[in-house]
Design a protein around this motif. Structure first.
Motif, short mmCIF file in Angstrom:
data_model
loop_
_atom_site.label_atom_id
_atom_site.label_comp_id
_atom_site.label_asym_id
_atom_site.label_seq_id
_atom_site.Cartn_x
_atom_site.Cartn_y
_atom_site.Cartn_z
N LEU A 26 -4.63 12.34 -8.39
CA LEU A 26 -3.83 11.84 -7.92
C LEU A 26 -4.42 10.49 -6.48
O LEU A 26 -5.35 11.97 -6.38
CB LEU A 26 -2.76 12.63 -7.06
CG LEU A 26 -1.82 12.99 -5.85
CD1 LEU A 26 -0.07 11.57 -6.66
CD2 LEU A 26 -1.20 13.61 -5.49
N SER A 27 -4.23 9.73 -6.10
CA SER A 27 -4.84 9.26 -4.74
C SER A 27 -3.70 8.71 -4.48
O SER A 27 -3.44 7.56 -5.03
CB SER A 27 -5.83 8.51 -5.61
OG SER A 27 -5.47 7.92 -6.48
N PHE A 28 -4.45 7.94 -3.36
CA PHE A 28 -2.37 6.65 -2.67
C PHE A 28 -3.92 7.11 -1.16
O PHE A 28 -3.57 7.34 -0.65
CB PHE A 28 -1.51 8.02 -2.28
CG PHE A 28 -0.56 7.08 -2.08
CD1 PHE A 28 0.09 6.23 -2.85
CD2 PHE A 28 -0.14 7.42 -0.18
CE1 PHE A 28 1.20 6.14 -2.53
CE2 PHE A 28 0.75 6.71 -0.33
CZ PHE A 28 1.80 6.26 -0.75
N GLU A 29 -3.10 5.60 -1.08
CA GLU A 29 -3.64 4.86 0.56
C GLU A 29 -2.57 4.44 0.65
O GLU A 29 -2.41 3.64 0.30
CB GLU A 29 -5.00 4.28 0.19
CG GLU A 29 -5.94 4.98 -0.20
CD GLU A 29 -7.33 3.68 -0.28
OE1 GLU A 29 -7.34 2.38 0.76
OE2 GLU A 29 -8.08 3.80 -0.44
N GLY A 30 -2.03 5.53 1.92
CA GLY A 30 -0.62 4.68 2.90
C GLY A 30 -0.49 4.86 4.22
O GLY A 30 -1.85 5.67 4.74
#
Length: 349
Positions: free
Chosen positions: A132-136
């Motif tokens: 899990l990785s996320f940039e928002g």
């Protein structure tokens, strides 16, 4: 068209009967049993309890509130429930309202559409068991410049794809729901107004995603009451309708009031809200038009309800969720059985 039931909020006074209702719905072949949460009972605990004591019926959250949980926690809960129930869990999400979000959870009710979109994306990634990785705008995973690293869910859901629903009322939310979800949870649905108030917006979202309405679950909830006195049955739901149209949210942010207006009840919706917010709850209930109640519930004989079910089917509903009303368990069970009989009479079973 399939049938579901909604147990509502635990702690609403019918708790002792809810398991019996769920078990009977399971026996009758209902498709899904939903449970809600606001600022009392939580949905996952209730659904676990129901799933453990039923055999076939799906269990679904209507809804798990987005401000209540980090998205990874929601993915953990969904995967666990799906595993424990042998693949019978459906994940329903919603942003709740400004008063609950900010007053109960301490989470700003800002940019709800963008927040929902990011939340759904993170939940889907986590449930797929990718690292899990996320940039928002609202979430960054892992946090930068720290010890965190991308990790993946260790629990294996029963299914590769857990159905994800979003509770939606407003046009923009409905369109986004059609774009990013597997189904829509609707409330106060009128078969006569469903195309203009919901379906066309969902369809626009599906088209934006390059999809059709095929396979998308349109799932409204309607109270159900059996009897010959339709006017008397409608009066049972005056306080319920007045609460939502008049008292849910603030004067400027009441999505249910806005929905009533879009169905043509602009003047009446304003009067209901004025009375409710001034403390005159009885006056607000009395101001609710009979037709508004009758068009957003299933009331009367089995034959009358069968006709209404046909109308909802023609309007595009795929799962009709019933909230069987009654002052006793026997009355609720009778209503539940009438629902299956009406579906059969309508030729939709």
């Amino acid at each position: 068209m399939r049938l579901g039931i909604n147990l509502g909020y635990w702690g609403a006074g019918m708790d002792g009967d809810n398991l019996a209702v769920a078990k009977e719905a399971d026996r009758l072949g209902y498709d899904v049993c939903w449970a809600a949460e606001a600022y009392g009972s939580d949905a996952p605990t209730v659904l676990t309890w129901v799933a453990a004591q039923t055999e076939r019926i799906d269990v679904g959250s209507a809804i798990m509130q987005i401000p209540a949980r980090q998205p990874a926690m929601t993915a953990m809960t969904a995967a666990t429930l799906d595993s424990l129930s042998d693949g019978r869990f459906r994940l329903g999400l919603g942003v709740s309202g400004p008063q609950v979000s900010e007053g109960w959870y301490g989470v700003k009710f800002d940019k709800p559409l963008a927040r929902t979109r990011e939340y759904v994306e993170i939940v889907r990634r986590a449930m797929s068991r990718e690292r899990l990785s996320f940039e928002g705008e609202h979430w960054t995973l892992p946090l930068p410049d720290g010890p965190g690293k991308p990790i993946k869910l260790t629990v294996h859901p029963k299914r590769e794809h857990i159905p994800l629903y979003i509770a939606a009322i407003g046009p923009k939310n409905l369109e986004q729901t059609g774009e990013i979800a597997d189904g829509a949870l609707l409330i106060f649905p009128s078969a006569d107004h469903l195309e203009e108030t919901a379906i066309r917006h969902l369809r626009a979202g599906r088209e934006k995603a390059g999809k059709t309405m095929e396979g998308f679950d349109v799932c409204p909830t309607l109270p159900l009451a059996i009897g010959d006195d339709v006017n008397g049955l409608a009066d049972m739901f005056r306080p319920y309708t007045a609460l939502y149209v008049g008292g849910m949210g603030s004067r400027n942010q009441n999505f249910y009031n806005q929905l009533a207006q879009r169905m043509g009840y602009e003047k009446e919706a304003a009067e209901i809200q004025d009375k409710y917010l001034s403390g005159d709850k009885q006056g607000a209930a009395a101001a609710v038009p009979h037709q508004l109640i009758d068009s957003t519930t299933l009331l009367g004989s089995v034959e009358r309800i069968a006709e209404r079910m046909q109308a909802y089917n023609e309007a595009g509903v795929t799962t009709l969720t019933l909230a069987p009303a009654g002052f006793t368990l026997d009355e609720r069970i009778t209503a539940l059985r009438a629902g299956t009989e009406a579906l059969e009479r309508a030729g939709l079973a």
